[in-house]
Design an enzyme around this catalytic site. Structure first.
Site, PDB file in Angstrom:
ATOM      1  N   LYS A  83       0.876  -1.171   0.000  1.00  0.00           N
ATOM      2  CA  LYS A  83       0.000   0.000   0.000  1.00  0.00           C
ATOM      3  C   LYS A  83       0.910   1.217   0.000  1.00  0.00           C
ATOM      4  O   LYS A  83       2.075   1.137   0.403  1.00  0.00           O
ATOM      5  CB  LYS A  83      -0.860  -0.003   1.274  1.00  0.00           C
ATOM      6  N   GLY A 183     -24.866   3.164   4.303  1.00  0.00           N
ATOM      7  CA  GLY A 183     -23.988   3.741   3.277  1.00  0.00           C
ATOM      8  C   GLY A 183     -24.451   3.359   1.883  1.00  0.00           C
ATOM      9  O   GLY A 183     -24.287   2.219   1.457  1.00  0.00           O
ATOM     10  N   GLY A 185     -23.346   4.445  -1.043  1.00  0.00           N
ATOM     11  CA  GLY A 185     -22.364   5.008  -1.981  1.00  0.00           C
ATOM     12  C   GLY A 185     -22.207   4.081  -3.169  1.00  0.00           C
ATOM     13  O   GLY A 185     -23.131   3.348  -3.535  1.00  0.00           O
ATOM     14  N   LYS A 186     -21.005   4.092  -3.740  1.00  0.00           N
ATOM     15  CA  LYS A 186     -20.774   3.306  -4.959  1.00  0.00           C
ATOM     16  C   LYS A 186     -21.082   1.823  -4.730  1.00  0.00           C
ATOM     17  O   LYS A 186     -21.754   1.189  -5.525  1.00  0.00           O
ATOM     18  CB  LYS A 186     -19.318   3.490  -5.418  1.00  0.00           C
ATOM     19  N   VAL A 187     -20.599   1.273  -3.610  1.00  0.00           N
ATOM     20  CA  VAL A 187     -20.806  -0.149  -3.351  1.00  0.00           C
ATOM     21  C   VAL A 187     -22.233  -0.411  -2.855  1.00  0.00           C
ATOM     22  O   VAL A 187     -22.925  -1.323  -3.332  1.00  0.00           O
ATOM     23  CB  VAL A 187     -19.799  -0.687  -2.310  1.00  0.00           C
ATOM     24  N   GLY A 188     -22.674   0.385  -1.894  1.00  0.00           N
ATOM     25  CA  GLY A 188     -23.988   0.178  -1.278  1.00  0.00           C
ATOM     26  C   GLY A 188     -25.111   0.149  -2.313  1.00  0.00           C
ATOM     27  O   GLY A 188     -26.030  -0.679  -2.230  1.00  0.00           O
TER      28      GLY A 188
HETATM   29  N1  LIG Z   1     -15.267   0.852  -3.893  1.00  0.00           N
HETATM   30  C1  LIG Z   1     -14.646  -0.286  -3.723  1.00  0.00           C
HETATM   31  O1  LIG Z   1     -14.326  -1.005  -4.692  1.00  0.00           O
HETATM   32  C2  LIG Z   1     -14.329  -0.794  -2.334  1.00  0.00           C
HETATM   33  C3  LIG Z   1     -13.549  -1.961  -2.197  1.00  0.00           C
HETATM   34  C4  LIG Z   1     -13.280  -2.453  -0.914  1.00  0.00           C
HETATM   35  C5  LIG Z   1     -13.771  -1.766   0.195  1.00  0.00           C
HETATM   36  N2  LIG Z   1     -14.515  -0.611   0.040  1.00  0.00           N
HETATM   37  C6  LIG Z   1     -15.000   0.065   1.240  1.00  0.00           C
HETATM   38  O2  LIG Z   1     -16.423   0.062   1.229  1.00  0.00           O
HETATM   39  C7  LIG Z   1     -16.930   1.262   1.800  1.00  0.00           C
HETATM   40  C8  LIG Z   1     -17.827   1.966   0.798  1.00  0.00           C
HETATM   41  O3  LIG Z   1     -17.071   2.249  -0.374  1.00  0.00           O
HETATM   42  P1  LIG Z   1     -17.677   3.137  -1.545  1.00  0.00           P
HETATM   43  O4  LIG Z   1     -16.726   3.013  -2.676  1.00  0.00           O
HETATM   44  O5  LIG Z   1     -19.120   2.796  -1.736  1.00  0.00           O
HETATM   45  O6  LIG Z   1     -17.548   4.580  -0.905  1.00  0.00           O
HETATM   46  P2  LIG Z   1     -18.439   5.872  -1.196  1.00  0.00           P
HETATM   47  O7  LIG Z   1     -17.677   7.015  -0.667  1.00  0.00           O
HETATM   48  O8  LIG Z   1     -18.919   5.878  -2.619  1.00  0.00           O
HETATM   49  O9  LIG Z   1     -19.754   5.614  -0.301  1.00  0.00           O
HETATM   50  C9  LIG Z   1     -19.783   5.721   1.090  1.00  0.00           C
HETATM   51  C10 LIG Z   1     -21.195   6.192   1.455  1.00  0.00           C
HETATM   52  O10 LIG Z   1     -21.310   6.171   2.877  1.00  0.00           O
HETATM   53  C11 LIG Z   1     -22.022   7.337   3.275  1.00  0.00           C
HETATM   54  N3  LIG Z   1     -21.729   7.608   4.676  1.00  0.00           N
HETATM   55  C12 LIG Z   1     -20.648   8.250   5.207  1.00  0.00           C
HETATM   56  N4  LIG Z   1     -20.770   8.320   6.556  1.00  0.00           N
HETATM   57  C13 LIG Z   1     -21.924   7.692   6.858  1.00  0.00           C
HETATM   58  C14 LIG Z   1     -22.604   7.425   8.091  1.00  0.00           C
HETATM   59  N5  LIG Z   1     -22.085   7.822   9.271  1.00  0.00           N
HETATM   60  N6  LIG Z   1     -23.777   6.765   8.039  1.00  0.00           N
HETATM   61  C15 LIG Z   1     -24.309   6.371   6.869  1.00  0.00           C
HETATM   62  N7  LIG Z   1     -23.724   6.617   5.666  1.00  0.00           N
HETATM   63  C16 LIG Z   1     -22.550   7.255   5.675  1.00  0.00           C
HETATM   64  C17 LIG Z   1     -21.548   8.401   2.311  1.00  0.00           C
HETATM   65  O11 LIG Z   1     -22.443   9.499   2.249  1.00  0.00           O
HETATM   66  C18 LIG Z   1     -21.486   7.617   0.998  1.00  0.00           C
HETATM   67  O12 LIG Z   1     -22.730   7.662   0.299  1.00  0.00           O
HETATM   68  C19 LIG Z   1     -15.691   2.079   2.226  1.00  0.00           C
HETATM   69  O13 LIG Z   1     -15.396   1.773   3.560  1.00  0.00           O
HETATM   70  C20 LIG Z   1     -14.589   1.512   1.330  1.00  0.00           C
HETATM   71  O14 LIG Z   1     -13.313   1.652   1.922  1.00  0.00           O
HETATM   72  C21 LIG Z   1     -14.804  -0.139  -1.199  1.00  0.00           C
END
Ligand SMILES: NC(=O)c1ccc[n+]([C@@H]2O[C@H](COP(=O)([O-])OP(=O)(O)OC[C@H]3O[C@@H](n4cnc5c(N)ncnc54)[C@H](O)[C@@H]3O)[C@@H](O)[C@H]2O)c1
Length: 360
Positions: A83, A183, A185-188
Protein backbone atom coordinates in the site's frame (compact mmCIF):
# COMPACT_ATOMS: atom_id res chain seq x y z
CA UNK A 1 15.60 13.19 -0.22
CA UNK A 2 13.91 13.80 3.06
CA UNK A 3 13.86 11.12 5.69
CA UNK A 4 10.67 10.81 7.69
CA UNK A 5 10.88 9.94 11.35
CA UNK A 6 9.84 6.49 12.47
CA UNK A 7 10.00 4.40 15.59
CA UNK A 8 11.65 1.01 15.86
CA UNK A 9 8.43 -0.51 17.05
CA UNK A 10 6.57 0.56 13.92
CA UNK A 11 9.12 -0.53 11.36
CA UNK A 12 9.70 -3.91 12.96
CA UNK A 13 6.10 -4.96 12.27
CA UNK A 14 7.23 -7.64 9.85
CA UNK A 15 7.28 -5.68 6.60
CA UNK A 16 9.66 -6.56 3.79
CA UNK A 17 10.32 -3.05 2.61
CA UNK A 18 9.24 0.50 3.45
CA UNK A 19 10.24 3.23 1.03
CA UNK A 20 10.11 6.96 1.72
CA UNK A 21 9.82 9.14 -1.38
CA UNK A 22 10.14 12.91 -1.60
CA UNK A 23 10.06 15.39 -4.47
CA UNK A 24 10.31 18.86 -2.98
CA UNK A 25 9.27 21.00 -6.02
CA UNK A 26 5.90 19.20 -6.30
CA UNK A 27 5.48 18.74 -2.53
CA UNK A 28 5.33 14.96 -2.88
CA UNK A 29 5.92 13.02 0.31
CA UNK A 30 4.97 9.39 -0.09
CA UNK A 31 5.58 6.18 1.78
CA UNK A 32 5.29 2.84 0.01
CA UNK A 33 4.89 -0.17 2.30
CA UNK A 34 5.51 -3.70 1.07
CA UNK A 35 4.40 -6.21 3.67
CA UNK A 36 4.90 -9.41 1.71
CA UNK A 37 5.79 -10.59 -1.78
CA UNK A 38 5.49 -14.26 -0.82
CA UNK A 39 2.70 -14.77 -3.37
CA UNK A 40 3.87 -12.28 -6.01
CA UNK A 41 4.30 -8.54 -6.50
CA UNK A 42 2.65 -6.48 -3.77
CA UNK A 43 -0.65 -4.87 -4.84
CA UNK A 44 -2.52 -2.15 -2.99
CA UNK A 45 -3.88 1.33 -3.58
CA UNK A 46 -2.46 4.78 -2.92
CA UNK A 47 -4.17 6.76 -0.16
CA UNK A 48 -3.82 10.55 -0.56
CA UNK A 49 -4.66 11.98 2.84
CA UNK A 50 -3.76 14.97 5.05
CA UNK A 51 -2.38 12.98 7.99
CA UNK A 52 -1.85 14.96 11.18
CA UNK A 53 1.74 13.75 11.37
CA UNK A 54 4.39 11.73 9.56
CA UNK A 55 4.02 9.07 12.26
CA UNK A 56 0.29 8.77 11.46
CA UNK A 57 1.08 8.36 7.75
CA UNK A 58 3.64 5.66 8.51
CA UNK A 59 1.33 3.86 10.91
CA UNK A 60 -1.45 3.83 8.28
CA UNK A 61 0.72 2.52 5.46
CA UNK A 62 2.12 -0.26 7.65
CA UNK A 63 -1.38 -1.27 8.73
CA UNK A 64 -2.92 -1.06 5.29
CA UNK A 65 -0.13 -2.92 3.49
CA UNK A 66 -0.35 -5.78 5.97
CA UNK A 67 -4.11 -5.91 5.44
CA UNK A 68 -3.62 -6.12 1.67
CA UNK A 69 -1.34 -9.15 2.02
CA UNK A 70 -4.12 -11.01 3.86
CA UNK A 71 -6.84 -9.78 1.49
CA UNK A 72 -4.94 -10.73 -1.67
CA UNK A 73 -4.00 -14.12 -0.24
CA UNK A 74 -7.61 -15.01 0.55
CA UNK A 75 -8.82 -13.64 -2.79
CA UNK A 76 -6.72 -16.40 -4.37
CA UNK A 77 -4.49 -13.90 -6.17
CA UNK A 78 -0.85 -14.47 -7.03
CA UNK A 79 -0.10 -11.11 -5.47
CA UNK A 80 1.47 -9.98 -2.25
CA UNK A 81 0.41 -7.08 -0.05
CA UNK A 82 1.44 -3.47 -0.29
CA UNK A 83 0.00 0.00 0.00
CA UNK A 84 1.16 3.57 -0.37
CA UNK A 85 0.23 6.85 1.25
CA UNK A 86 0.80 10.34 -0.07
CA UNK A 87 0.93 12.73 2.86
CA UNK A 88 -1.00 15.95 2.21
CA UNK A 89 -4.32 17.44 1.19
CA UNK A 90 -5.22 16.17 -2.29
CA UNK A 91 -7.39 19.27 -2.84
CA UNK A 92 -4.33 21.50 -2.58
CA UNK A 93 -1.45 19.27 -3.61
CA UNK A 94 -2.66 16.98 -6.36
CA UNK A 95 -1.14 18.01 -9.69
CA UNK A 96 0.07 16.22 -12.81
CA UNK A 97 3.77 16.68 -11.87
CA UNK A 98 3.19 15.34 -8.34
CA UNK A 99 1.36 12.25 -9.59
CA UNK A 100 4.00 11.64 -12.24
CA UNK A 101 6.81 12.07 -9.70
CA UNK A 102 5.02 9.48 -7.58
CA UNK A 103 4.74 7.20 -10.65
CA UNK A 104 8.51 7.37 -11.12
CA UNK A 105 9.07 6.19 -7.53
CA UNK A 106 6.66 3.29 -8.12
CA UNK A 107 8.58 2.44 -11.32
CA UNK A 108 11.85 2.53 -9.39
CA UNK A 109 10.72 -0.52 -7.42
CA UNK A 110 10.89 -2.53 -10.64
CA UNK A 111 7.53 -4.25 -10.23
CA UNK A 112 7.80 -5.27 -6.58
CA UNK A 113 4.79 -3.00 -5.97
CA UNK A 114 1.69 -2.35 -8.12
CA UNK A 115 -0.37 0.68 -7.19
CA UNK A 116 -4.09 1.44 -7.64
CA UNK A 117 -6.78 3.83 -6.30
CA UNK A 118 -7.73 4.32 -2.68
CA UNK A 119 -9.18 7.13 -0.58
CA UNK A 120 -8.24 10.43 -2.27
CA UNK A 121 -7.14 8.91 -5.59
CA UNK A 122 -9.28 8.09 -8.61
CA UNK A 123 -9.04 6.18 -11.91
CA UNK A 124 -8.09 9.40 -13.71
CA UNK A 125 -5.15 9.82 -11.30
CA UNK A 126 -3.97 6.29 -12.11
CA UNK A 127 -4.05 7.21 -15.81
CA UNK A 128 -1.58 10.01 -14.98
CA UNK A 129 0.59 7.77 -12.77
CA UNK A 130 0.64 5.26 -15.67
CA UNK A 131 2.51 7.76 -17.82
CA UNK A 132 5.56 7.11 -15.64
CA UNK A 133 5.16 3.50 -14.58
CA UNK A 134 3.71 0.29 -15.94
CA UNK A 135 3.18 -1.03 -12.43
CA UNK A 136 -0.24 0.58 -11.97
CA UNK A 137 -3.75 -0.76 -12.21
CA UNK A 138 -7.27 0.59 -11.63
CA UNK A 139 -7.00 2.86 -14.69
CA UNK A 140 -9.96 4.16 -16.68
CA UNK A 141 -11.68 1.98 -19.28
CA UNK A 142 -10.46 4.38 -22.04
CA UNK A 143 -6.89 3.57 -21.00
CA UNK A 144 -7.42 -0.18 -20.96
CA UNK A 145 -8.33 -0.26 -17.28
CA UNK A 146 -10.98 -2.07 -15.27
CA UNK A 147 -12.85 1.12 -14.32
CA UNK A 148 -15.06 1.41 -11.23
CA UNK A 149 -14.17 -1.44 -8.85
CA UNK A 150 -17.32 -1.04 -6.75
CA UNK A 151 -19.24 -3.23 -9.22
CA UNK A 152 -17.43 -6.43 -8.25
CA UNK A 153 -16.93 -5.30 -4.66
CA UNK A 154 -20.72 -5.30 -4.24
CA UNK A 155 -21.02 -8.61 -6.07
CA UNK A 156 -18.43 -10.19 -3.75
CA UNK A 157 -20.13 -8.82 -0.61
CA UNK A 158 -23.39 -10.34 -1.82
CA UNK A 159 -21.65 -13.72 -2.32
CA UNK A 160 -20.11 -13.56 1.16
CA UNK A 161 -23.52 -12.69 2.61
CA UNK A 162 -25.08 -15.71 0.86
CA UNK A 163 -22.44 -17.99 2.39
CA UNK A 164 -23.09 -16.50 5.85
CA UNK A 165 -26.87 -16.97 5.38
CA UNK A 166 -26.30 -20.61 4.48
CA UNK A 167 -24.11 -21.11 7.54
CA UNK A 168 -26.55 -19.39 9.89
CA UNK A 169 -29.91 -20.46 8.43
CA UNK A 170 -29.19 -23.41 6.11
CA UNK A 171 -29.94 -21.76 2.77
CA UNK A 172 -27.64 -19.61 0.60
CA UNK A 173 -30.16 -16.89 -0.13
CA UNK A 174 -31.39 -13.63 1.36
CA UNK A 175 -34.95 -14.25 0.16
CA UNK A 176 -37.38 -13.19 2.85
CA UNK A 177 -34.61 -11.68 5.03
CA UNK A 178 -34.39 -8.06 6.08
CA UNK A 179 -31.01 -6.49 5.35
CA UNK A 180 -29.82 -3.17 6.76
CA UNK A 181 -27.40 -1.30 4.50
CA UNK A 182 -25.48 1.58 6.04
CA UNK A 183 -23.99 3.74 3.28
CA UNK A 184 -25.55 4.06 -0.17
CA UNK A 185 -22.36 5.01 -1.98
CA UNK A 186 -20.77 3.31 -4.96
CA UNK A 187 -20.81 -0.15 -3.35
CA UNK A 188 -23.99 0.18 -1.28
CA UNK A 189 -26.07 1.09 -4.34
CA UNK A 190 -25.03 -2.01 -6.28
CA UNK A 191 -25.50 -4.17 -3.20
CA UNK A 192 -29.09 -2.98 -2.73
CA UNK A 193 -29.78 -4.04 -6.32
CA UNK A 194 -28.47 -7.58 -5.72
CA UNK A 195 -30.47 -7.88 -2.49
CA UNK A 196 -33.75 -6.73 -4.01
CA UNK A 197 -33.22 -9.07 -6.94
CA UNK A 198 -32.65 -11.95 -4.52
CA UNK A 199 -35.95 -11.22 -2.76
CA UNK A 200 -34.66 -9.54 0.42
CA UNK A 201 -36.31 -6.51 1.97
CA UNK A 202 -33.91 -3.63 2.54
CA UNK A 203 -33.67 -0.87 5.11
CA UNK A 204 -30.95 1.70 4.53
CA UNK A 205 -29.36 4.91 5.74
CA UNK A 206 -26.90 7.51 4.47
CA UNK A 207 -25.75 10.94 5.62
CA UNK A 208 -25.91 12.25 2.07
CA UNK A 209 -29.29 13.51 0.84
CA UNK A 210 -28.40 12.74 -2.80
CA UNK A 211 -27.79 9.09 -1.93
CA UNK A 212 -31.17 8.95 -0.17
CA UNK A 213 -32.85 10.54 -3.21
CA UNK A 214 -31.26 7.89 -5.39
CA UNK A 215 -32.87 5.20 -3.21
CA UNK A 216 -36.28 6.92 -3.21
CA UNK A 217 -36.29 7.03 -7.00
CA UNK A 218 -34.61 3.74 -7.87
CA UNK A 219 -35.97 1.45 -5.16
CA UNK A 220 -39.07 3.03 -3.56
CA UNK A 221 -39.59 -0.24 -1.64
CA UNK A 222 -36.41 0.39 0.41
CA UNK A 223 -37.17 1.77 3.88
CA UNK A 224 -34.95 4.68 4.85
CA UNK A 225 -34.03 5.45 8.46
CA UNK A 226 -32.33 8.44 10.07
CA UNK A 227 -28.95 6.98 10.97
CA UNK A 228 -26.88 3.87 11.64
CA UNK A 229 -28.18 3.61 15.23
CA UNK A 230 -31.77 3.47 13.99
CA UNK A 231 -30.68 0.90 11.42
CA UNK A 232 -28.93 -1.51 13.78
CA UNK A 233 -31.67 -1.35 16.42
CA UNK A 234 -34.38 -2.05 13.85
CA UNK A 235 -35.65 -5.55 13.14
CA UNK A 236 -32.96 -6.67 10.68
CA UNK A 237 -31.52 -10.13 10.00
CA UNK A 238 -28.31 -8.91 8.34
CA UNK A 239 -26.27 -5.76 8.87
CA UNK A 240 -24.17 -4.56 5.93
CA UNK A 241 -21.79 -1.71 6.90
CA UNK A 242 -20.94 0.02 3.60
CA UNK A 243 -19.85 3.45 4.84
CA UNK A 244 -16.75 4.08 6.97
CA UNK A 245 -14.57 1.83 9.14
CA UNK A 246 -15.18 1.13 12.86
CA UNK A 247 -18.89 0.33 12.44
CA UNK A 248 -18.69 -2.42 15.06
CA UNK A 249 -17.67 -1.11 18.48
CA UNK A 250 -18.48 -1.48 22.18
CA UNK A 251 -21.76 0.44 21.72
CA UNK A 252 -23.05 -0.96 18.45
CA UNK A 253 -22.39 -4.66 19.09
CA UNK A 254 -24.66 -4.95 22.20
CA UNK A 255 -27.40 -3.01 20.33
CA UNK A 256 -27.23 -5.10 17.17
CA UNK A 257 -30.33 -7.17 16.35
CA UNK A 258 -28.95 -8.76 13.19
CA UNK A 259 -27.58 -12.32 13.30
CA UNK A 260 -25.15 -11.72 10.43
CA UNK A 261 -22.75 -8.87 9.67
CA UNK A 262 -21.43 -8.75 6.10
CA UNK A 263 -20.55 -5.50 4.40
CA UNK A 264 -18.07 -3.65 2.22
CA UNK A 265 -16.52 -1.19 4.68
CA UNK A 266 -12.86 -1.74 5.50
CA UNK A 267 -11.77 -2.24 9.13
CA UNK A 268 -15.26 -2.76 10.54
CA UNK A 269 -14.01 -4.00 13.92
CA UNK A 270 -13.16 -0.93 15.99
CA UNK A 271 -10.59 -2.81 18.10
CA UNK A 272 -9.33 -6.33 18.76
CA UNK A 273 -11.80 -8.26 20.90
CA UNK A 274 -14.90 -7.06 19.04
CA UNK A 275 -14.88 -10.27 16.98
CA UNK A 276 -15.23 -12.24 20.22
CA UNK A 277 -18.07 -10.00 21.46
CA UNK A 278 -19.91 -10.68 18.21
CA UNK A 279 -19.36 -14.44 18.48
CA UNK A 280 -20.49 -14.44 22.14
CA UNK A 281 -23.77 -12.77 21.08
CA UNK A 282 -24.32 -15.37 18.35
CA UNK A 283 -23.70 -12.86 15.56
CA UNK A 284 -21.95 -14.36 12.54
CA UNK A 285 -19.34 -11.92 11.25
CA UNK A 286 -18.17 -12.42 7.68
CA UNK A 287 -14.71 -10.78 7.82
CA UNK A 288 -14.66 -7.50 5.90
CA UNK A 289 -11.45 -8.12 4.02
CA UNK A 290 -12.75 -11.47 2.78
CA UNK A 291 -16.11 -10.30 1.47
CA UNK A 292 -14.97 -6.93 0.08
CA UNK A 293 -12.16 -8.41 -2.06
CA UNK A 294 -14.16 -8.10 -5.29
CA UNK A 295 -12.62 -4.68 -5.96
CA UNK A 296 -9.04 -5.88 -5.70
CA UNK A 297 -9.94 -8.92 -7.79
CA UNK A 298 -11.26 -6.52 -10.44
CA UNK A 299 -8.13 -4.32 -10.54
CA UNK A 300 -5.79 -7.33 -10.29
CA UNK A 301 -7.42 -8.76 -13.40
CA UNK A 302 -6.38 -5.62 -15.28
CA UNK A 303 -2.73 -6.65 -14.91
CA UNK A 304 -3.46 -9.56 -17.29
CA UNK A 305 -5.60 -7.40 -19.62
CA UNK A 306 -9.05 -6.82 -18.15
CA UNK A 307 -11.78 -9.38 -18.77
CA UNK A 308 -14.95 -8.62 -16.80
CA UNK A 309 -16.44 -12.14 -16.97
CA UNK A 310 -13.21 -13.74 -15.72
CA UNK A 311 -12.99 -11.22 -12.88
CA UNK A 312 -16.65 -11.75 -11.98
CA UNK A 313 -16.09 -15.51 -11.82
CA UNK A 314 -13.21 -14.96 -9.40
CA UNK A 315 -15.30 -12.59 -7.28
CA UNK A 316 -18.10 -15.19 -7.20
CA UNK A 317 -15.65 -17.53 -5.43
CA UNK A 318 -15.85 -15.25 -2.39
CA UNK A 319 -18.89 -17.40 -1.61
CA UNK A 320 -16.68 -20.53 -1.35
CA UNK A 321 -13.94 -18.78 0.60
CA UNK A 322 -16.43 -17.38 3.12
CA UNK A 323 -17.98 -20.84 3.57
CA UNK A 324 -14.55 -22.36 4.16
CA UNK A 325 -13.66 -19.71 6.73
CA UNK A 326 -16.93 -20.15 8.62
CA UNK A 327 -16.44 -23.94 8.66
CA UNK A 328 -12.85 -23.56 9.85
CA UNK A 329 -13.97 -21.15 12.57
CA UNK A 330 -16.44 -23.73 13.89
CA UNK A 331 -13.91 -26.56 13.63
CA UNK A 332 -11.19 -24.66 15.47
CA UNK A 333 -13.53 -22.91 17.92
CA UNK A 334 -12.38 -19.41 16.97
CA UNK A 335 -14.19 -16.32 15.60
CA UNK A 336 -14.32 -16.11 11.75
CA UNK A 337 -11.89 -13.17 11.75
CA UNK A 338 -9.25 -15.36 13.41
CA UNK A 339 -9.99 -18.28 11.05
CA UNK A 340 -9.62 -15.95 8.04
CA UNK A 341 -6.21 -14.76 9.27
CA UNK A 342 -5.08 -18.35 9.77
CA UNK A 343 -6.18 -19.36 6.27
CA UNK A 344 -4.43 -16.37 4.70
CA UNK A 345 -1.23 -17.08 6.63
CA UNK A 346 -1.40 -20.72 5.59
CA UNK A 347 -1.67 -19.83 1.88
CA UNK A 348 1.17 -17.30 2.12
CA UNK A 349 3.39 -19.88 3.81
CA UNK A 350 2.46 -22.93 1.71
CA UNK A 351 2.40 -21.28 -1.72
CA UNK A 352 5.22 -18.88 -0.89
CA UNK A 353 7.42 -21.83 0.11
CA UNK A 354 7.19 -23.29 -3.41
CA UNK A 355 9.72 -20.73 -4.59
CA UNK A 356 12.34 -22.70 -2.71
CA UNK A 357 11.98 -25.39 -5.41
CA UNK A 358 14.74 -24.34 -7.74
CA UNK A 359 13.82 -23.87 -11.41
CA UNK A 360 16.40 -23.41 -14.12
N1 LIG B 1 -15.27 0.85 -3.89
C1 LIG B 1 -14.65 -0.29 -3.72
O1 LIG B 1 -14.33 -1.00 -4.69
C2 LIG B 1 -14.33 -0.79 -2.33
C3 LIG B 1 -13.55 -1.96 -2.20
C4 LIG B 1 -13.28 -2.45 -0.91
C5 LIG B 1 -13.77 -1.77 0.19
N2 LIG B 1 -14.51 -0.61 0.04
C6 LIG B 1 -15.00 0.06 1.24
O2 LIG B 1 -16.42 0.06 1.23
C7 LIG B 1 -16.93 1.26 1.80
C8 LIG B 1 -17.83 1.97 0.80
O3 LIG B 1 -17.07 2.25 -0.37
P1 LIG B 1 -17.68 3.14 -1.54
O4 LIG B 1 -16.73 3.01 -2.68
O5 LIG B 1 -19.12 2.80 -1.74
O6 LIG B 1 -17.55 4.58 -0.91
P2 LIG B 1 -18.44 5.87 -1.20
O7 LIG B 1 -17.68 7.02 -0.67
O8 LIG B 1 -18.92 5.88 -2.62
O9 LIG B 1 -19.75 5.61 -0.30
C9 LIG B 1 -19.78 5.72 1.09
C10 LIG B 1 -21.19 6.19 1.46
O10 LIG B 1 -21.31 6.17 2.88
C11 LIG B 1 -22.02 7.34 3.28
N3 LIG B 1 -21.73 7.61 4.68
C12 LIG B 1 -20.65 8.25 5.21
N4 LIG B 1 -20.77 8.32 6.56
C13 LIG B 1 -21.92 7.69 6.86
C14 LIG B 1 -22.60 7.43 8.09
N5 LIG B 1 -22.09 7.82 9.27
N6 LIG B 1 -23.78 6.76 8.04
C15 LIG B 1 -24.31 6.37 6.87
N7 LIG B 1 -23.72 6.62 5.67
C16 LIG B 1 -22.55 7.26 5.68
C17 LIG B 1 -21.55 8.40 2.31
O11 LIG B 1 -22.44 9.50 2.25
C18 LIG B 1 -21.49 7.62 1.00
O12 LIG B 1 -22.73 7.66 0.30
C19 LIG B 1 -15.69 2.08 2.23
O13 LIG B 1 -15.40 1.77 3.56
C20 LIG B 1 -14.59 1.51 1.33
O14 LIG B 1 -13.31 1.65 1.92
C21 LIG B 1 -14.80 -0.14 -1.20
Amino acid sequence: MGVFASTDQQVSAGHEQVVFCQDKPTGLKAIIGIYSTALGPALGGTRFYPYASEADALHDVLDLSRGMAYKNALAGLDLGGGKAVIWGDPEQLKTEPLLRAYGRFVQSLGGRYYTACDVGTYVQDMDVVARETRFVTGRSVEHGGAGDSSVLTAWGVFQGMRAAAEHQWGSATLTGRRVGVSGLGKVGKHLVGHLIEDGASVVATDVNEKALDWARHTYPEVDLVADATALITSDIDVYAPCALGGALDDETVPALRAKIVAGAANNQLAHPGIEKQLADRGVLYAPDYVVNAGGVIQVADEIEGFNFERAKLRATRIYDTTREILRLADAEGVPPAVAADRLAERRMAEVGRLRSIHLT
